[in-house]
Design a protein around this motif. Structure first.
Motif, PDB file in Angstrom:
ATOM      1  N   THR A  50       0.839  -1.207   0.000  1.00  0.00           N
ATOM      2  CA  THR A  50       0.000   0.000   0.000  1.00  0.00           C
ATOM      3  C   THR A  50       0.867   1.247   0.000  1.00  0.00           C
ATOM      4  N   LEU A  51       1.923   1.205   0.867  1.00  0.00           N
ATOM      5  CA  LEU A  51       2.787   2.392   0.954  1.00  0.00           C
ATOM      6  C   LEU A  51       3.479   2.654  -0.376  1.00  0.00           C
ATOM      7  N   ARG A  52       3.877   1.581  -1.072  1.00  0.00           N
ATOM      8  CA  ARG A  52       4.576   1.765  -2.359  1.00  0.00           C
ATOM      9  C   ARG A  52       3.659   2.364  -3.409  1.00  0.00           C
ATOM     10  N   THR A  53       2.439   1.851  -3.444  1.00  0.00           N
ATOM     11  CA  THR A  53       1.469   2.374  -4.416  1.00  0.00           C
ATOM     12  C   THR A  53       1.208   3.855  -4.145  1.00  0.00           C
ATOM     13  N   GLU A  54       1.030   4.135  -2.848  1.00  0.00           N
ATOM     14  CA  GLU A  54       0.765   5.505  -2.433  1.00  0.00           C
ATOM     15  C   GLU A  54       1.893   6.441  -2.886  1.00  0.00           C
ATOM     16  N   LYS A  55       3.144   5.985  -2.723  1.00  0.00           N
ATOM     17  CA  LYS A  55       4.300   6.804  -3.087  1.00  0.00           C
ATOM     18  C   LYS A  55       4.317   7.071  -4.591  1.00  0.00           C
ATOM     19  N   ALA A  56       4.035   6.016  -5.358  1.00  0.00           N
ATOM     20  CA  ALA A  56       4.043   6.168  -6.815  1.00  0.00           C
ATOM     21  C   ALA A  56       2.975   7.175  -7.249  1.00  0.00           C
ATOM     22  N   PHE A  57       1.797   7.072  -6.599  1.00  0.00           N
ATOM     23  CA  PHE A  57       0.700   7.976  -6.938  1.00  0.00           C
ATOM     24  C   PHE A  57       1.082   9.428  -6.658  1.00  0.00           C
ATOM     25  N   ARG A  58       1.715   9.622  -5.461  1.00  0.00           N
ATOM     26  CA  ARG A  58       2.109  10.979  -5.075  1.00  0.00           C
ATOM     27  C   ARG A  58       3.100  11.556  -6.071  1.00  0.00           C
ATOM     28  N   LYS A  59       4.003  10.715  -6.525  1.00  0.00           N
ATOM     29  CA  LYS A  59       5.015  11.173  -7.479  1.00  0.00           C
ATOM     30  C   LYS A  59       4.341  11.627  -8.779  1.00  0.00           C
ATOM     31  N   GLN A  60       3.379  10.836  -9.213  1.00  0.00           N
ATOM     32  CA  GLN A  60       2.673  11.150 -10.462  1.00  0.00           C
ATOM     33  C   GLN A  60       1.944  12.488 -10.360  1.00  0.00           C
ATOM     34  N   VAL A  61       1.210  12.651  -9.251  1.00  0.00           N
ATOM     35  CA  VAL A  61       0.453  13.898  -9.058  1.00  0.00           C
ATOM     36  C   VAL A  61       1.398  15.088  -9.070  1.00  0.00           C
ATOM     37  N   GLY A  62       2.513  14.922  -8.332  1.00  0.00           N
ATOM     38  CA  GLY A  62       3.500  16.006  -8.263  1.00  0.00           C
ATOM     39  C   GLY A  62       3.997  16.396  -9.639  1.00  0.00           C
ATOM     40  N   GLU A  63       4.336  15.395 -10.428  1.00  0.00           N
ATOM     41  CA  GLU A  63       4.849  15.674 -11.774  1.00  0.00           C
ATOM     42  C   GLU A  63       3.805  16.394 -12.612  1.00  0.00           C
ATOM     43  N   TYR A  64       2.568  15.911 -12.475  1.00  0.00           N
ATOM     44  CA  TYR A  64       1.478  16.493 -13.249  1.00  0.00           C
ATOM     45  C   TYR A  64       1.299  17.967 -12.905  1.00  0.00           C
ATOM     46  N   MET A  65       1.314  18.279 -11.601  1.00  0.00           N
ATOM     47  CA  MET A  65       1.116  19.658 -11.157  1.00  0.00           C
ATOM     48  C   MET A  65       2.233  20.551 -11.657  1.00  0.00           C
ATOM     49  N   GLU A  66       3.439  20.042 -11.627  1.00  0.00           N
ATOM     50  CA  GLU A  66       4.563  20.849 -12.085  1.00  0.00           C
ATOM     51  C   GLU A  66       4.416  21.219 -13.549  1.00  0.00           C
ATOM     52  N   THR A  67       4.085  20.258 -14.413  1.00  0.00           N
ATOM     53  CA  THR A  67       3.936  20.562 -15.841  1.00  0.00           C
ATOM     54  C   THR A  67       2.768  21.526 -16.067  1.00  0.00           C
ATOM     55  N   LEU A  68       1.695  21.367 -15.277  1.00  0.00           N
ATOM     56  CA  LEU A  68       0.527  22.234 -15.481  1.00  0.00           C
ATOM     57  C   LEU A  68       0.902  23.694 -15.206  1.00  0.00           C
ATOM     58  N   SER A  69       1.543  23.951 -14.080  1.00  0.00           N
ATOM     59  CA  SER A  69       1.884  25.340 -13.751  1.00  0.00           C
ATOM     60  C   SER A  69       2.855  25.887 -14.797  1.00  0.00           C
ATOM     61  N   HIS A  70       3.712  25.044 -15.286  1.00  0.00           N
ATOM     62  CA  HIS A  70       4.630  25.484 -16.330  1.00  0.00           C
ATOM     63  C   HIS A  70       3.851  25.875 -17.574  1.00  0.00           C
ATOM     64  N   ARG A  71       2.857  25.032 -17.912  1.00  0.00           N
ATOM     65  CA  ARG A  71       2.087  25.313 -19.136  1.00  0.00           C
ATOM     66  C   ARG A  71       1.263  26.590 -19.001  1.00  0.00           C
ATOM     67  N   VAL A  72       0.695  26.782 -17.792  1.00  0.00           N
ATOM     68  CA  VAL A  72      -0.082  28.004 -17.590  1.00  0.00           C
ATOM     69  C   VAL A  72       0.814  29.225 -17.760  1.00  0.00           C
ATOM     70  N   LYS A  73       2.003  29.174 -17.158  1.00  0.00           N
ATOM     71  CA  LYS A  73       2.952  30.286 -17.280  1.00  0.00           C
ATOM     72  C   LYS A  73       3.285  30.540 -18.737  1.00  0.00           C
ATOM     73  N   LYS A  74       3.534  29.454 -19.439  1.00  0.00           N
ATOM     74  CA  LYS A  74       3.926  29.569 -20.839  1.00  0.00           C
ATOM     75  C   LYS A  74       2.786  30.178 -21.640  1.00  0.00           C
ATOM     76  N   ALA A  75       1.564  29.697 -21.353  1.00  0.00           N
ATOM     77  CA  ALA A  75       0.409  30.191 -22.108  1.00  0.00           C
ATOM     78  C   ALA A  75       0.215  31.686 -21.885  1.00  0.00           C
ATOM     79  N   SER A  76       0.314  32.104 -20.610  1.00  0.00           N
ATOM     80  CA  SER A  76       0.075  33.524 -20.362  1.00  0.00           C
ATOM     81  C   SER A  76       1.175  34.362 -21.007  1.00  0.00           C
ATOM     82  N   HIS A  77       2.373  33.809 -21.060  1.00  0.00           N
ATOM     83  CA  HIS A  77       3.439  34.529 -21.753  1.00  0.00           C
ATOM     84  C   HIS A  77       3.132  34.622 -23.238  1.00  0.00           C
ATOM     85  N   ASP A  78       2.689  33.474 -23.790  1.00  0.00           N
ATOM     86  CA  ASP A  78       2.352  33.465 -25.217  1.00  0.00           C
ATOM     87  C   ASP A  78       1.233  34.447 -25.512  1.00  0.00           C
TER      88      ASP A  78
END
Ligand code: MN
Length: 653
Positions: A50-78
């Motif tokens: 359970t702990l391993r699955t949980e860790k993998a999930f957290r990593k995925q969410v984190g990565e997703y959030m990072e790319t999203l904020s990057h894309r928003v920044k990029k879009a507003s710049h564009d």
């Protein structure tokens, strides 16, 4: 931060979730230690998984959030660089600090950073504290500018297409005009049919050529009337060329004994065709009322005149005088009493015409009075003679007294002016339901609207001339008192400057009738005598005269010296009598502190238009204006107007 919080809470929850399982294992271990060990191992495995699955999930969410904020920044710049809106920040000195690529494209350069706004956008006034919407043209394009002064920020939106559409819409608005040949009857009098047809043909071809040149739809509605239809774009061209048709027709018929002149009434500024038609007709009336040979353009609320270079042609037929006279006689007979009012600071013409009208009232067997505000130098001697007269002095009453005499069937006769604001008591016009106007001034925009009868003839020398004719038709055996006839003749003598200006054949005929009726020319001579002081004052002003445009004389009195309006007028008259002068302008400070300007012309130059541009008015050959400021400023403005007019259509015809 968010991620960490989330992770910690999950871990605690997970641990708590396994507490009941551990309790169960403890119970089992007490019962049989082997079963306890098996369950403990199984539970530990499950927890690890359970702990391993949980860790993998957290990593995925984190990565997703990072790319999203990057894309928003990029879009507003564009957006800032691609959006079709300009954004510009400036500093306290109004120098550009930053802008997006749109602004660079707008100014057609790579960067405008460091440049001053006043140079980039000349003529643009940025409000200091309030957000505002402004407009500017940069190159061939139009922009709307939203200004945010608190942020020192400007937004630019390209409105070129909208602007073009708006302009096209405005240019296509309808324009309706009427044209009338002013003097066809007079010009063709005594001509045989063939000559008349040739003349008319000439004028008609001139008109159709003009219409074809501008793409105007022109239609003849009577032998001397036309209607035309066009749009605002064409009207602007006509105005730019100052309605050259007027000159063309006059010049092409100049070899006839009378050149044909046109009057035009043009209307624009509304898409309501019925209203346009009414506006065109009233503009034509005004053009005719100003003596014809001109175009009056009513564009919304703005009324502009073009042309008017020739003097009004004397009407040779007296039909109108007879018709008006009989109509006036009927109106007086239907009234209980009559009040006669002239303009403020009355002159000989106003007083003479009022006296003539009193004669008409008496012939009709009615009561009447003349509104009188007091004497002034120009009528001083006439009023002295009236005071000595046994009955005439009773005719003159104060404005208050006249007001008290108003009843439901009172007739008000306005003489020598057609502007309510110029009369001695404008309230009289509001209070009287029945008003008659008799005047010889060229019609101005202000006009007594709902008069029962209007007799306005700008060709006439004076109101006294018109009144004398009316009296002749009033009663064929009319007999006049010596002072009555003298007052009327004095009005004609003064307004024609002793029969030297604006004198037609009918002027002499009227003068002849008055002379036969006993008018005393020696008395008039006495009334018009000037004293030595006045003569010297005139000479003093004329001394300063300078000549412009070859024959236009301008003389200004010394600053600080107070000169009466009458003396200013007489000085202008005297200056015009000098050799080689075609027009005279005299400026002086009046006792009330205003600068008075009197303008005179021999007829080759329209001084009415000059004075109108300075806020005054009058006749083609005789006009005046009042201005505020110093005498030097007034002279500068006058010379400026003369230069403008010289550049527009030439001063002297
Ligand atoms: Mn007059």
């Amino acid at each position: 931060m968010l991620k960490k919080l989330l992770g910690r809470r999950h871990k605690h929850q997970l641990v708590f979730a396994y507490v009941p399982a551990l309790l169960m294992i403890a119970v089992l271990a007490v019962m049989d230690w082997r079963i306890g060990v098996v369950f403990l191992v199984a539970t530990a495995g499950s927890l690890m998984l359970t702990l391993r699955t949980e860790k993998a999930f957290r990593k995925q969410v984190g990565e997703y959030m990072e790319t999203l904020s990057h894309r928003v920044k990029k879009a507003s710049h564009d957006v800032i660089s691609v959006l079709p809106i300009g954004i510009l920040l400036y500093d306290e000195d109004k120098k550009v600090e930053w802008h997006n690529p749109f602004v660079a494209r707008m100014f057609g350069r790579e960067t405008a950073v460091g440049e001053s706004l006043t140079q980039l956008l000349p003529g643009l006034k940025l409000p200091r504290d309030k957000a505002a919407r402004l407009e500017a043209a940069i190159g061939s394009r139009h922009y709307q500018i939203q200004s945010e002064p608190e942020e020192r920020l400007l937004y630019f939106t390209d409105t070129t297409d909208m602007h073009a559409l708006q302009q096209a819409h405005e240019e296509e608005q309808p324009v309706l005009g009427t044209i009338q040949l002013d003097n066809l009857d007079e010009a063709t009098q005594g001509m045989d049919d063939q000559a008349r047809a040739v003349l008319l043909g000439k004028v008609t071809s001139e008109l159709s050529e003009w219409a074809a040149r501008y793409g105007i739809y022109l239609r003849r509605t009577a032998s001397d009337k036309y209607v035309f239809f066009s749009n605002v774009k064409v009207l602007r061209l006509l105005e730019q060329n100052r309605f050259e048709l007027l000159d063309e027709v006059r010049e092409h018929t100049i070899d006839h004994k009378l050149p044909i002149t046109l009057s035009m009434g043009v209307a624009a500024g509304t898409s309501d065709l019925v209203e346009l038609g009414a506006m065109a007709q009233s503009s034509l009336d005004i053009a005719l009322g100003r003596g014809g040979d001109q175009a009056a353009v009513k564009d919304g609320d703005r009324l502009t005149f073009y042309g008017g270079k020739s003097n009004a042609v004397e009407k040779r037929t007296r039909v109108r005088a007879r018709v008006i006279s009989h109509a006036l006689r009927d109106l007086i007979r239907e009234s209980d009493n009559v009040i006669i009012v002239g303009h403020r600071v009355p002159d000989m013409d106003a007083i003479g015409a009022a006296i003539g009208m009193m004669k008409a009232v008496h012939v009709a067997g009615k009561e009447g009075c003349i509104v009188y505000e007091g004497t002034n130098p120009s009528i001083q001697r006439l009023m002295e003679a009236i005071v000595e007269h046994e009955t005439m002095r009773e005719w003159f009453v104060s404005p208050g007294e006249a007001m008290a005499r108003i009843g439901p069937r009172t007739l008000l006769i306005v003489v020598d002016t057609h502007r309510a604001s110029m009369t001695i008591e404008p309230k009289l016009i509001q209070l009287c339901k029945r008003v008659v106007v008799i005047d010889h001034h060229r019609r101005s925009e202000e006009f007594i609207g709902d008069a029962l009868l209007v007799y306005m003839e700008p060709y006439a020398s004076s109101t006294c001339e018109l009144v004398t004719e009316l009296l002749q038709y009033f009663d064929e055996r009319i007999r006049m008192d010596v002072l009555e006839a003298t007052a009327l003749l004095a009005g004609i003598v003064v307004d024609t400057n002793r029969f030297t200006v604006r004198t037609g054949s009918r002027t002499f005929e009227a003068a002849g009738f008055l002379r036969r009726s006993g008018a005393d020319s020696a008395l008039i001579q006495e009334m018009l005598k000037e004293n030595l002081d006045e003569y010297l004052s005139k000479a003093d002003i004329i001394k300063h005269a300078k000549i412009l445009f070859g024959s236009v004389a301008i003389a200004s009195a010394e600053p600080g010296r107070k000169v009466s309006p009458l003396l200013i007028a007489r000085t202008a008259d005297a200056l015009l009598e000098m050799n080689g002068i075609t027009a005279s302008f005299v400026l002086a400070e009046r006792p009330d502190g205003l600068i008075g300007v009197s303008a005179r012309s021999l007829g080759d130059m329209n001084v009415q238009v000059v004075m109108e541009r300075l806020g005054g008015g009058g006749h083609l050959t005789n006009a005046a204006a009042q201005m505020e400021g110093t005498i030097g400023e007034a002279e500068e403005r006058l010379i400026g107007v003369l230069h403008d007019m010289e550049n527009e259509e030439g001063l002297i015809t």
